[in-house]
Design a protein around this motif. Structure first.
Motif, short mmCIF file in Angstrom:
data_model
loop_
_atom_site.label_atom_id
_atom_site.label_comp_id
_atom_site.label_asym_id
_atom_site.label_seq_id
_atom_site.Cartn_x
_atom_site.Cartn_y
_atom_site.Cartn_z
N VAL B 214 0.82 -1.22 0.00
CA VAL B 214 0.00 0.00 0.00
C VAL B 214 0.85 1.26 0.00
CG1 VAL B 214 -1.97 -1.13 1.09
CG2 VAL B 214 -0.21 -0.06 2.52
N ALA B 469 -6.94 1.12 -3.59
CA ALA B 469 -6.36 1.42 -4.90
C ALA B 469 -6.93 2.70 -5.50
CB ALA B 469 -6.61 0.26 -5.85
N TRP B 486 -0.02 0.67 -4.82
CA TRP B 486 -0.96 -0.45 -4.69
C TRP B 486 -0.45 -1.57 -5.57
CZ3 TRP B 486 -3.64 -3.73 -7.70
CH2 TRP B 486 -4.55 -4.58 -7.03
#
Lengths: 626, 493
Positions: B214, B469, B486
């Motif tokens: 992330v 995302a 992402w």
């Protein structure tokens, strides 16, 4: 809620043609009319306005991946959220039998700062909250629409678009306070349109530009049609745009339409827009219609071809065809392009390309010339650069070539033709007459006499009337597919005194028949005139054998201006109007010496779309020495 | 007895005041998650990231829960402190008891040795089960005497030890997973926890557990900077290993390429810190020498508190520093809070009521500006050429969210009226014909199924991007000081 105008349910508006984008207003299954059953939404403090990337207000579109670029609240930030600096979008999916507070919310786009500074000027000027939607694919309607699954019946594919505000220090109007409007989308067609909530009557604007393309300087008519979901007329004005440049000043809407025009569009493809601003902007939405206009290079003119030689004796002789292409404005010759010459229309014979020369003159040389008969020659100019010059097509040069007169025909006193015969016919309720023998000066003895057709009566007597052959009053066939009539064409007389007992050929060509009104349906195409069942009655000294040729009328009847049919289906007709059409052989004799009289059956067909009236025309006969 | 230097902790931290400014949809730390809320635990480095993704950031960017969905995304903090500081027992980090400190100086180097007979009181320290024992735990290996704060993971359950760190979070997720089916165990097979935050990749991944990356966080050495001067120079991993081993050849700046003859003052975050464990692994797992000072984790003020401002260095999470400075993890966005950082001066009460403060005028002065600023200024060392020819130590580490592979394909839709399960809503939504299908589609089959190109430029399933995302999720991550990213990684076989 302040500023809310109570929506008045009205009849759904029928689909509007034109503009390319307008959709039929949806018919909702539950009660047949908008707005949606959850309206009014107790959590909403107003509606939103959708804008495209150019900053124009839109209430519909055909792109679900980028439906709109900006969404604005229709009112300022309430005092409870003073200090809000960002706005964000939430797509709320209606869920059956639940209040709006329980709708499924989906938010994937950025919280963006308002007022904007890098948007189009009118968006930057908005002080109410504005969200910049952005083009990241993941948060488009197309992307998120798969989230919801239990809408009210009849409201599948309907979303509530919510706009909330937030600020530092924890200020946030979401989840329970927002501006909202409803949209319906069609995932298959890829279209969306705003539908009425309890706050707004949604308007839709359709724009048509006529013509859709043309050379620079063409006057383009702009026609905007404003409709609204309630069905009621909405007062306001329309500003037309070429891209973002205004065309003229706002035009008041009258009877739901606004018109303008422009003839100053540059050579390019233009995105035209018509933005409708309602007088009552609280009760009604603004909307924009779009049309595309392609402007090609300045108009050119291609002159009717000059053919040299034509006429008697020109058949089979070296012939040149030339034309001149010039700019309509200024008259300068255009050399950047090509010219193609055609006989009997573009779908007819391609005679060849002209060789370009100075001054925009294009010349085609035909060493073997043209065949005997009628010709209709056009020139088609194709520019090298459509942005610099428009294409153009000439009018037709119509003429008839014959083989040089020789032998007996060249002798003084011979008359090998052309022998022009006047014919006429009528359509019921009415009559059709053809006059014969039919040169308009009276009926010779021995001719079957007819009566002048009356357009108000269903029948007339075919025959010679005052020198004109009345074919009769046309009647519908038993299957109602066309009008038709026929009669005997009498006394085509050929008298041949040549030495050598040579053969002859008789040709005929018919003109179109017209009722003189100039209406599109006031013409019967010449191909609908047929001459068949030619019989020969030998006269004094005639010992030859006559071979007749049937020229049946086109079956079924063809419309005015129809393309030339296949041989044998052309009647006596051709693509031209007036004297000098295609010559059709009707009879030949192997030994022509003597007198011979031909009679035949003349048939006239007409399409059922032909208007009633008295139609007249001419048939031209020619005898050839071979 | 165990000789080492130790920084005195903050003493008993009791009745911690949770939450910052009250926000209508703020993180209610006392909120006990509902059975169908999605709950995650783990790394302190991703604590702010998780908070902002859930409930929005301090710069008015919305989080997932802002839109008003019925079931929440809950990211449980690693520590009981919203500033991500550790809490200690009654004796502080040193525990109860006496400590004897001696100092010796040799070759100009002063070494301070503390001998303590202290022990962690019951319920503190890292030895399991001490809450039920009647005696203190005097094993120095179990120091510092952290409080082991607890948290109620699900409404109606008793408080559980709050997982602090990448390892603790991952272990809880794994413990809550049936090893043969890969399905969640607790909370009616929905999972007591649903995801874990991690600042390091888990070696020997459980085949049942996948991850998404992330963001990235830059681990580097922090020293005084800006308006404050430092003797520190760019250091390589090899040099840091020597320094943190207290190798005699690497105790002064002029031995490692600097000009000053001062002793280096190496500091390291407290045990339990993800930054600590990653840093030690990066530099080759040295045996820490007694010259190393343990400091409060995630606290750039440690440089100032050290008393050796110009010589102090410590590994720091770049995203943590960004939060303190109010800087986005996306470099081009720069300052996102008007030049102020995220944290307030935690010694000042909310909206200081000047008249209620002590007559001590310095308190009034200090609390007029509630935002905490780092004084003296500090800066990470991310460029330059170490004197040994090695590369300057910078670890651009990936940050991960771990979750069960089985949950990607769960047929249980999450939100009422919705079509997606919670993994597809939050983390990973592959292009499949249905939420239970494992066949990834492409081309015309993908279009026919309703897949679209998402924010990351890849195909996503019907329903669009998972929140992490999306543009909104990525901005929340950036607001936490992390450089957003992402990427999906299936479990290693």
């Amino acid at each position: 809620m302040s500023g809310i105008k109570k929506y008045v349910a009205g009849a759904a508006v029928a689909a509007i043609a034109g503009g390319g984008l307008l959709l039929a207003v949806p018919a909702f299954a539950t009660n047949g009319t908008a707005p949606a059953p959850w309206e009014p939404d107790p959590q909403a403090i107003g509606s939103v306005v959708f804008y495209n990337a150019a900053g124009q207000p839109v209430t519909q579109g055909n792109n679900l991946d980028n439906a709109f670029a900006y969404v604005a609240a229709d009112g300022p930030v309430p005092s409870t959220f003073t200090g809000a600096t960002k706005a964000s979008l939430v797509y709320a999916f209606p869920t059956k039998n639940t209040p709006t507070s329980s709708f499924l919310p989906v938010a994937r786009g950025l919280s963006t700062t308002f007022p904007t500074t890098t948007a189009p000027a009118n968006i930057n000027a908005i002080t109410n909250p504005v969200n910049t939607v952005g083009s990241s694919g993941g948060s488009s309607i197309n992307a998120v629409r798969g989230n919801g699954n239990s809408p009210d019946a009849g409201y599948t594919d309907v979303l509530q678009v919510r706009l909330g505000v937030s600020g530092s220090g924890g200020i946030n109007s979401l989840p329970s306070t927002y501006w909202a409007s409803d949209i319906q989308y069609d995932p298959v067609a890829g279209t969306w349109q705003e539908i009425a909530n309890d706050d707004n009557n949604v308007t839709y604007t359709a724009l048509t530009a006529t013509p859709t393309s043309g050379p620079a300087g063409t006057s383009v008519a702009l026609h905007a049609v404003i409709t609204s979901e309630s069905g009621a007329a909405v007062a306001g004005s329309v500003q037309f745009y070429d891209g973002t440049t205004a065309i003229g000043t706002p035009v008041a809407v009258a009877g739901g339409v606004a018109n303008s025009s422009t003839s100053s569009l540059s050579v390019a493809t233009h995105n035209l827009a018509a933005i409708f601003t309602p007088t009552d902007g609280v009760a009604n939405t603004a909307s924009t219609g779009f049309a595309t206009e392609t402007v090609t290079g300045p108009a050119t003119s291609t002159a009717a071809p000059t053919v040299n030689p034509t006429g008697t004796g020109a058949a089979g002789v070296a012939t040149t065809i030339s034309t001149t292409v010039t700019q309509v404005v200024g008259g300068a010759g255009v050399t950047a392009g090509t010219v193609e010459f055609y006989d009997n229309g573009i779908s007819g014979t391609d005679l060849g390309a002209g060789v370009g020369g100075a001054g925009g003159v294009y010349t085609l040389s035909l060493p073997s010339g043209l065949a005997a008969g009628g010709h209709s020659v056009t020139a088609v100019f194709t520019p090298t650069d459509p942005a610099a010059d428009a294409a153009s097509t000439s009018t037709a040069s119509v003429f008839s070539d014959t083989v040089a007169a020789s032998g007996a025909c060249a002798v003084t006193g011979s008359n090998c033709g052309p022998d022009v015969q006047d014919i006429e016919g009528a359509i019921p309720v009415g009559t059709l007459t053809i006059s014969t023998p039919y040169n308009g000066t009276g009926c010779a003895a021995g001719l079957t006499l007819g009566t002048t057709p009356n357009v108000n009566s269903a029948t007339s007597t075919a025959g010679c009337v005052g020198g004109v052959l009345n074919i009769g009053t046309l009647a519908l066939t038993p299957t109602d597919t066309e009008f038709t009539a026929h009669t005997t064409f009498q006394d085509i007389a050929i008298t041949d005194n040549r030495a050598g007992n040579l053969p002859w050929t008789v040709q005929a060509s018919s003109s179109d028949l017209t009722d003189g009104t100039g209406h599109p349906q006031g013409t019967i195409d010449s191909q609908n005139v047929g001459l068949t069942a030619i019989t020969s009655t030998a006269g004094t000294g005639f010992l030859g054998t006559v071979t007749p040729v049937d020229n049946p009328a086109a079956e079924p009847a063809v419309a005015p201006g129809a393309a030339l049919g296949a041989p044998g289906k052309q009647g006596l007709g051709g693509p031209t109007v007036g004297v000098g059409g295609l010559a059709h052989t009707i009879a030949t004799a192997d030994h022509g010496l003597g007198s011979d009289t031909l009679n035949g059956t003349i048939t006239l067909n007409a399409p059922t779309s032909t208007e009633n009236g008295l139609f007249t025309g001419t048939i031209t006969f020619t005898v050839l020495e071979s | 007895m165990h000789a080492r230097t130790i920084k005195i902790g903050a003493g008993l931290v009791a009745a911690l005041a949770f939450g910052t400014l009250v926000a209508p949809t703020g993180a209610f730390a006392d909120y006990a998650p509902a059975p169908k809320d999605v709950v995650g635990v783990g790394s302190d480095t991703l604590q702010a990231l998780g908070d902002f993704v859930a409930d929005g950031s301090y710069t008015a960017d919305n989080g997932f829960n802002t839109a008003g969905n019925k079931f929440k995304f809950i990211s449980i903090d690693a520590t009981a402190d919203a500033n991500t500081r550790l809490a200690y027992g009654p004796g502080g980090a040193n525990g109860l008891g006496t400590a004897t400190t001696t100092s010796t100086t040799s070759g100009g180097v002063t070494t301070t040795t503390t001998t303590d007979t202290a022990g962690c009181g019951a319920g503190t320290g890292s030895l399991a089960g001490t809450a039920n024992s009647g005696t203190a735990d005097t094993n120095p290996a179990d120091f510092p005497c952290v409080l082991s704060p607890t948290v109620t993971l699900r409404a109606g359950t008793s408080p559980e030890q709050r997982p602090n760190g990448s390892g603790a979070g991952y272990n809880l997720l794994k413990a809550d997973t049936d090893p043969s089916t890969g399905a969640a165990v607790g909370n009616g097979n929905f999972g007591i926890v649903n995801f874990s935050r991690s600042s390091s990749a888990k070696n020997g991944n459980n085949a049942n557990i996948d991850s998404i990356t992330v963001g990235t966080d830059t681990l580097a050495m922090l020293a005084a900077g800006g308006t404050a001067s430092t003797n520190a120079v760019p250091l390589s991993k090899a040099q840091l290993k020597l320094i943190y081993s207290c190798d005699p050849g690497a105790t002064r700046w002029n031995q490692v390429g600097g000009t000053s003859a001062d002793a280096i003052y190496p500091m390291i975050p407290q045990v339990g810190s993800g930054t600590r464990s990653t840093f030690l692994a990066d530099i080759g797992a040295p045996t820490l020498g007694s010259c190393v000072h343990n400091v409060e984790e995630n606290d750039p003020q440690a440089i100032a508190d050290s008393g050796h401002v110009a010589d102090a260095i410590e590994p720091v999470s770049g995203s943590r520093l960004n939060l303190f400075n109010g800087v986005s993890g996306v470099a081009s966005q720069g300052n996102i809070n008007g030049g102020f950082g995220y944290f307030n001066d935690n010694t000042c009460p909310y909206n200081p009521q000047i008249s209620n403060l002590s007559a001590n005028s310095s308190q009034v002065t200090n609390c007029k500006t509630t935002k905490q600023s780092i004084v003296p200024q500090v800066a990470p060392i991310t460029s330059g050429s170490p004197s040994d020819g090695g590369a300057v130590y910078v670890d651009n580490r990936n940050l991960y969210i771990y979750f069960r592979d089985a949950d990607i394909f769960s047929g249980t839709t999450w939100q009422p009226g919705g079509t997606l399960n919670w993994v597809r809503t939050m983390f990973y939504n592959p292009c499949t014909a249905s939420i239970t299908s494992k066949t990834i589609l492409s081309g015309s089959a993908a279009t026919a199924a309703g897949c679209t190109i998402g924010n990351q430029g890849n195909l996503v399933g019907p329903g669009g991007d998972p929140y992490f995302a999306s543009a909104a999720g990525q901005q929340d991550i950036a607001d936490s000081g992390v450089t957003p990213a992402w990427a999906y990684s299936p479990a290693a076989a």
